[in-house]
Each structure stands twice: as C-alpha cells, then as structure tokens.
Design a protein around this motif. Sequence first.
Motif, short mmCIF file in Angstrom:
data_model
loop_
_atom_site.label_atom_id
_atom_site.label_comp_id
_atom_site.label_asym_id
_atom_site.label_seq_id
_atom_site.Cartn_x
_atom_site.Cartn_y
_atom_site.Cartn_z
N ALA A 89 0.80 -1.21 0.00
CA ALA A 89 0.00 0.00 0.00
C ALA A 89 0.84 1.27 0.00
O ALA A 89 0.32 2.36 -0.28
CB ALA A 89 -0.93 0.01 1.22
N LEU A 90 2.13 1.15 0.32
CA LEU A 90 2.97 2.33 0.39
C LEU A 90 3.70 2.56 -0.92
O LEU A 90 4.19 1.61 -1.54
CB LEU A 90 4.01 2.18 1.51
N GLU A 436 -4.55 6.29 -5.42
CA GLU A 436 -3.42 6.18 -6.34
C GLU A 436 -3.01 7.56 -6.87
O GLU A 436 -1.82 7.84 -7.04
CB GLU A 436 -3.77 5.26 -7.51
N ARG A 439 -0.81 9.56 -4.55
CA ARG A 439 0.57 9.10 -4.42
C ARG A 439 1.38 9.25 -5.70
O ARG A 439 2.59 9.04 -5.68
CB ARG A 439 0.59 7.64 -3.99
N SER A 482 -2.23 5.67 2.61
CA SER A 482 -1.92 4.35 2.05
C SER A 482 -2.46 3.24 2.95
O SER A 482 -2.92 2.21 2.46
CB SER A 482 -0.40 4.20 1.89
#
Length: 506
Positions: A89-90, A436, A439, A482
């Motif tokens: 997730a990161l 998404e 990020r 995240s």
Amino acid sequence: MTNWPKSYPFALIIALMALTPIGVLFSLASDSAAFFDARNLTVLVNTLALMLWTVIGSVLIGVPLAFFTAYVNIPFRRLFLILFAAPLALPSYLGAFTLYFAFGRGGEIESITGITTPSLEGLWGAALVMSLYTYPFVMLTTRATLLSLDASLVNAARTLGQTLFMSLWRIVLPRVINSIAAGALLSALYALSDFGTPAIMGFDTFTRVIFVEYNAFGLSQAAMLSLQLMLIVVLVLFVESRIRGDKERPGRHLTLWLPPWLSGTWLLSFMPIVLLSIFLPLGIFTLWLVREGAGDFDVTYAWNSAYASMLAAIAAVVLAVPVAHGAIAGKAGRVMERISYLGFGVPGIVMGTALVYLGLQIPVLYQTLALLVFAYVLRFLPLAVGTIRSTAENQDAGLVKAARVLGASPREAFMRITLPLTMRGMVAGAALVFLEAMRELPATLMLGPTGFETLATYLWRVYEAGYFGRAAVPGLLLVLLSGFGLVLMLSGERRAEFSVSEDSRR
C-alpha cells in the motif's frame, strides 16, 4: 440492422482517449536523432538488472510468506497478514527516501546508535527497496492459490511417509508456479515503471533518464526513451497475459499446527522485512517531526493533493461506467475495455512526457489542473472499470428484464435499477483512483500547474533541496492514506480454516 448497445459509442471514445498518449509519443519521437545509441544500452542494462533483482527478491520473500500466512496456524493471523501485506500500500519512494537517509555514514541510524551502517544507493539499494515494496504481489497471488488447493494430496503423501517439507515441495509448489510467476511479473512491471526509487538511489534507469531529458528540454529524446520503455512493458504484459492459473475443485484446506517455538522462530525471521519496509520509515518520519517540527509545511499541499485526486476519482468513475457495461454487453465492448487498460500499463513518467507535448500543442491545456487530472484518469481508469464491472456482473439480470416488462424504458431501468446496484463498485473504484492519484509522483511533477504543490511533489522538492527533515508531515500523511487503501484492499478477503497438523499424519 445490428442494434449496438448504447454504451458502445462512449466506450469507443474513452478507448481512443487511452490511445492518445501513445500516438503523441510516436509523433514526438519522430524528431529524435536515433532510435538507439550506446548510452541507451547502459540504461537498458540498468533497467533490466533492476527488474531482474526485484523479481528475485520479491519471490524469495513473497513465496515463504505466502506459505506461512496460508497454512501455519498462529495467533492473530489476520493481523500478521495485514502487516506483511502493508508494504504494497505504500509508494516505494517513501521507503527509498527514509532508507537512503537512515543508512550510511552520517545517516540517522549512526546518529542515534553510533553504529555505522552500509549506505543504500545504486543498483543494490534500489533493488532492496523495490523488493521490500513489491513482494506482497507475489505473496498475495500465491496465497490466494494456496487457499484454494485441496489438501487431500498432501494428506496422502504424509500417509505414505513423505516429510512435511517434501510434501509441500513436490505436491503444493508445482501447483502454484503460475501464481508465483504472475506475482513476479507484477513486481517486474512495478520496477519498470517506478521513478522515485531509482532517482533517489541515484541509479540510471529509463524512468530517471527520461525525467532528466525532460528537464533538459529534450522532449523528443525523452519520447524515444519512453517508447523503448513501453516496448519492454508491453512484452512483460504479453507474458503476463499468457499465464493462467490451474483451476482445481475446492476441497479440504490445509492447516499446519507447528510447535510454538518453530512457528515463533519463523515469525521472528520475517520481522526484519516488516521492520525495514514499515516501522523504519514510520520511525524516521516521526523522529524528523519531533526533532524539526512541521517546518514550512503548508496545509494547502494536502488540499491540492485531495482536490486533484477527488476530481480524477469522479471523472474516472463517470467514464468507467460505459466502459464496464460495454464490456459486459459483448465482444467489441471487451476489446474497448482492454484498450482502456493500456493507461495502467503506461508508466507515469511516460504519460507525463506525452501529455507535456500535448499541452505544448494546445496552449490552453498547458500546465493546467485539467491536464493533470486527465493524466490521472488515463492512468487509473482501469481501477474503476474493474470494480464497477465486477459489481455489475454479479447483478441479477432478471431485475432489469422485469422492469422492462412492466413498462420501464431502457434509460429508466438503468437509472433506477442498474446504477443503484452498481453504486458499491463505483464508490470502491473512486476510492482506489483517489488513493493512487494522491501518491502519483512523476506525472504530477511534469504536469502540475506552476506553484501547484502536492504531498508527493513537496516530498520530492524536499529531497532535491536536502532538507529531508521537512518531509515528516507529508510522509506521515501519505502513509496514513496508504494504510486506508490497504484496509480497503483487504476488506473483502475470505477467511479459511484448515486441518492438518505437523505432528499427525492422516
């Protein structure tokens, strides 16, 4: 005359939109002096080396973890699954950022403990970081297959005198090879498309060199490099599309009741992975926050990220509805859906290069929020399409037929029945696109309006300036968001119970 579904015209327009960046790259690259030169060979070798070592690392970590979380009965299994899946997730550039400044002479580890550690940079630093943040691809795909296997063959092998290890090696492992390969190819795609990690580690891959060319106003060369990278991505996608898992009839599941000391030893051996990928970055960001405070962080950066991502999420869901329903309607719709998926395979740095040139040709779009949102939508539209389609496919078609029999028009049946029943998939798709987009780093760096700073771009500016202590707040916010994405991703996983012990043979 063929009565085409009403979703087809919209799906066709969206599919053509997805092809736009590729067409732009070909047009821009035509001005490049050469398709390939000696320097490109070095970049190619570096990129393939990073991809190879990332795949090896992700498999070496992911496969044992898949077996452990699927078969070994340990307390708090769900919690450990979340911990082991958390790196997925990161964004990897968060890990690269903190690990780069934590290790090496003068790093945070040395300043706190006095112990000098090796520096993380170049190929090995980038490969380590990429492995730490891509192994969940292998773990989750392999684990899903392990949970679906019938344990009767393992039971039979144990009855015939095989040890547990040999039973797993000879019977279970060959049945999950395709799943391991599928996860490994996802890791390869991530390694090919990632920009932040090789850039922070100072390793020249296609993504880093493309960004350098862009900053040097070498758009044609950046486009040529982008097409070369796209060729590798397409080859990997082709291999991935040829891999199909073997389906088996569901049967009795397997649980290994290992002695507490043995399961505890295995668990402890996996802890350094979680420590490096999750707890060390969190600790470093927290240390910087305590030591230096928020610095000059402006809450506007978080608002900019949320605002642009929210616009992208809404637009992606609106565009995904006709694509998803067109895919359900027939073969032509499925082709359009596959074309729309192209954007997800295009690295952000490649998408940014194409749309920068498009903005230069259409000045009204250049350095506007609309162009940035358009890039987000093209990149992450497949996330919304996938969730909406899966929700729509599970609907009872008889409800729409009943509404039509009772006199409802096709539009009324869609608005009053199909759309409300699809709402859950639309919300999930919007959430995935939002996370998404929050990020996304390279496309935002290249396409963001002047002065439009987001969490990701502020983190990058801090790295470039060397004021790494100021990365604490945006880093922790990105980790928090995240984490929410991870909960969303794992919320639907089914739990299973198994029944073979280490000490018994049945």
